[in-house]
Design a protein around this motif. Structure first.
Motif, PDB file in Angstrom:
ATOM      1  N   PRO A  73     -18.331 -26.973 -21.938  1.00 43.94           N
ATOM      2  CA  PRO A  73     -17.075 -26.807 -21.208  1.00 43.94           C
ATOM      3  C   PRO A  73     -16.273 -28.105 -21.165  1.00 43.94           C
ATOM      4  CG  PRO A  73     -18.905 -25.886 -19.960  1.00 43.94           C
ATOM      5  CD  PRO A  73     -19.487 -26.593 -21.136  1.00 43.94           C
ATOM      6  N   GLN A  74     -14.950 -27.989 -21.378  1.00 45.05           N
ATOM      7  CA  GLN A  74     -14.086 -29.154 -21.424  1.00 45.05           C
ATOM      8  C   GLN A  74     -13.578 -29.557 -20.043  1.00 45.05           C
ATOM      9  OE1 GLN A  74     -13.704 -30.824 -24.270  1.00 45.05           O
ATOM     10  NE2 GLN A  74     -15.087 -29.315 -25.155  1.00 45.05           N
ATOM     11  N   GLY A  75     -13.609 -28.643 -19.073  1.00 46.69           N
ATOM     12  CA  GLY A  75     -13.118 -28.947 -17.731  1.00 46.69           C
ATOM     13  C   GLY A  75     -14.178 -28.630 -16.694  1.00 46.69           C
ATOM     14  N   ARG A  76     -13.749 -28.579 -15.469  1.00 48.47           N
ATOM     15  CA  ARG A  76     -14.664 -28.254 -14.377  1.00 48.47           C
ATOM     16  C   ARG A  76     -15.048 -26.789 -14.437  1.00 48.47           C
ATOM     17  NH1 ARG A  76     -12.288 -30.023  -8.751  1.00 48.47           N
ATOM     18  NH2 ARG A  76     -14.091 -28.826  -8.129  1.00 48.47           N
ATOM     19  N   THR A  77     -16.283 -26.495 -14.050  1.00 52.54           N
ATOM     20  CA  THR A  77     -16.740 -25.107 -14.008  1.00 52.54           C
ATOM     21  C   THR A  77     -17.244 -24.704 -12.633  1.00 52.54           C
ATOM     22  OG1 THR A  77     -18.938 -25.774 -14.746  1.00 52.54           O
ATOM     23  CG2 THR A  77     -17.361 -25.100 -16.447  1.00 52.54           C
ATOM     24  N   GLU A  78     -17.418 -25.647 -11.739  1.00 55.13           N
ATOM     25  CA  GLU A  78     -17.922 -25.363 -10.391  1.00 55.13           C
ATOM     26  C   GLU A  78     -16.858 -25.756  -9.375  1.00 55.13           C
ATOM     27  OE1 GLU A  78     -20.997 -24.089  -9.589  1.00 55.13           O
ATOM     28  OE2 GLU A  78     -21.411 -23.829 -11.721  1.00 55.13           O
ATOM     29  N   PHE A  79     -16.597 -24.872  -8.416  1.00 52.56           N
ATOM     30  CA  PHE A  79     -15.602 -25.135  -7.372  1.00 52.56           C
ATOM     31  C   PHE A  79     -16.206 -24.775  -6.023  1.00 52.56           C
ATOM     32  CE2 PHE A  79     -13.337 -24.127 -11.260  1.00 52.56           C
ATOM     33  CZ  PHE A  79     -12.521 -25.233 -11.388  1.00 52.56           C
ATOM     34  N   SER A  80     -15.851 -25.556  -4.998  1.00 48.28           N
ATOM     35  CA  SER A  80     -16.419 -25.316  -3.671  1.00 48.28           C
ATOM     36  C   SER A  80     -15.751 -24.135  -2.977  1.00 48.28           C
ATOM     37  CB  SER A  80     -16.288 -26.568  -2.807  1.00 48.28           C
ATOM     38  OG  SER A  80     -14.917 -26.884  -2.620  1.00 48.28           O
ATOM     39  N   GLY A  81     -14.576 -23.760  -3.408  1.00 42.65           N
ATOM     40  CA  GLY A  81     -13.879 -22.633  -2.804  1.00 42.65           C
ATOM     41  C   GLY A  81     -12.592 -22.346  -3.535  1.00 42.65           C
ATOM     42  N   LEU A  82     -11.849 -21.385  -3.015  1.00 44.99           N
ATOM     43  CA  LEU A  82     -10.608 -20.983  -3.649  1.00 44.99           C
ATOM     44  C   LEU A  82      -9.568 -22.101  -3.594  1.00 44.99           C
ATOM     45  CD1 LEU A  82      -9.107 -18.699  -5.027  1.00 44.99           C
ATOM     46  CD2 LEU A  82      -8.398 -17.886  -2.790  1.00 44.99           C
ATOM     47  N   ASN A  83      -9.520 -22.822  -2.485  1.00 48.21           N
ATOM     48  CA  ASN A  83      -8.559 -23.924  -2.382  1.00 48.21           C
ATOM     49  C   ASN A  83      -8.848 -25.010  -3.416  1.00 48.21           C
ATOM     50  OD1 ASN A  83      -7.097 -22.795  -0.322  1.00 48.21           O
ATOM     51  ND2 ASN A  83      -8.303 -23.787   1.288  1.00 48.21           N
ATOM     52  N   ASP A  84     -10.114 -25.313  -3.622  1.00 53.37           N
ATOM     53  CA  ASP A  84     -10.491 -26.308  -4.617  1.00 53.37           C
ATOM     54  C   ASP A  84     -10.074 -25.844  -6.015  1.00 53.37           C
ATOM     55  OD1 ASP A  84     -11.624 -28.588  -5.711  1.00 53.37           O
ATOM     56  OD2 ASP A  84     -13.643 -27.722  -5.795  1.00 53.37           O
TER      57      ASP A  84
END
Length: 149
Positions: free
Chosen positions: A124-135
């Motif tokens: 993956p070239q970018g982020r794949t994990e987020f803490s929530g919808l706002n993130d």
């Protein structure tokens, strides 16, 4: 004297991935069926709650309304289902015949050669994990801002 009992089950000859697909199909069909019934029931209940006088008036045929609302709705549902199944069936069958394929594997290869390839994102070239919808939304907004510059 040690005796071992082996049970011959019917799943010994079944491919585990095929068994999983069958279970997944039953699960999805069950969930979608239950959600459709619940959605229809909630819609009927909310319409009855909003105007019970006219809701009950549409349940029985009268001189003003020669057909009850329930009969009209069932007839409309039947015709709509017939049109949807027939139309989709004709569309899918015509695509199958136009492709000239004789089996599903051949059809898959022909469609794969016609349709564009989806590029793989491995690694993956970018982020794949987020803490929530706002993130996630902050990340997407930041990505959009960096592409505009």
């Amino acid at each position: 004297m040690d005796q071992t009992i082996t049970a011959n089950t019917s799943t010994d000859n079944v491919d585990p991935s095929k068994e999983f697909k069958v279970k997944a199909a039953f699960f999805l069909a069950g969930v979608s069926g239950i959600s459709a019934v619940i959605g229809f029931g909630m819609t009927v209940a909310s319409s009855k709650k909003q105007d019970p006088k006219y809701f009950n008036k549409g349940m029985m045929p009268t001189r003003e309304l020669p057909e009850s609302g329930a009969n009209l709705a069932m007839r409309a549902l039947g015709w709509g289902t017939l049109y949807a199944v027939t139309g989709c069936g004709i569309l899918f069958y015509s695509i199958w015949k136009l492709s000239g394929a004789h089996n599903f594997v051949e059809f898959r290869h022909k469609m794969g050669s016609i349709l564009p390839n989806v590029p793989r994102n491995n690694p993956p070239q970018g982020r794949t994990e987020f803490s929530g919808l706002n993130d996630l939304l902050d990340y997407l907004q930041h990505q959009k801002g960096s592409k505009d510059k």
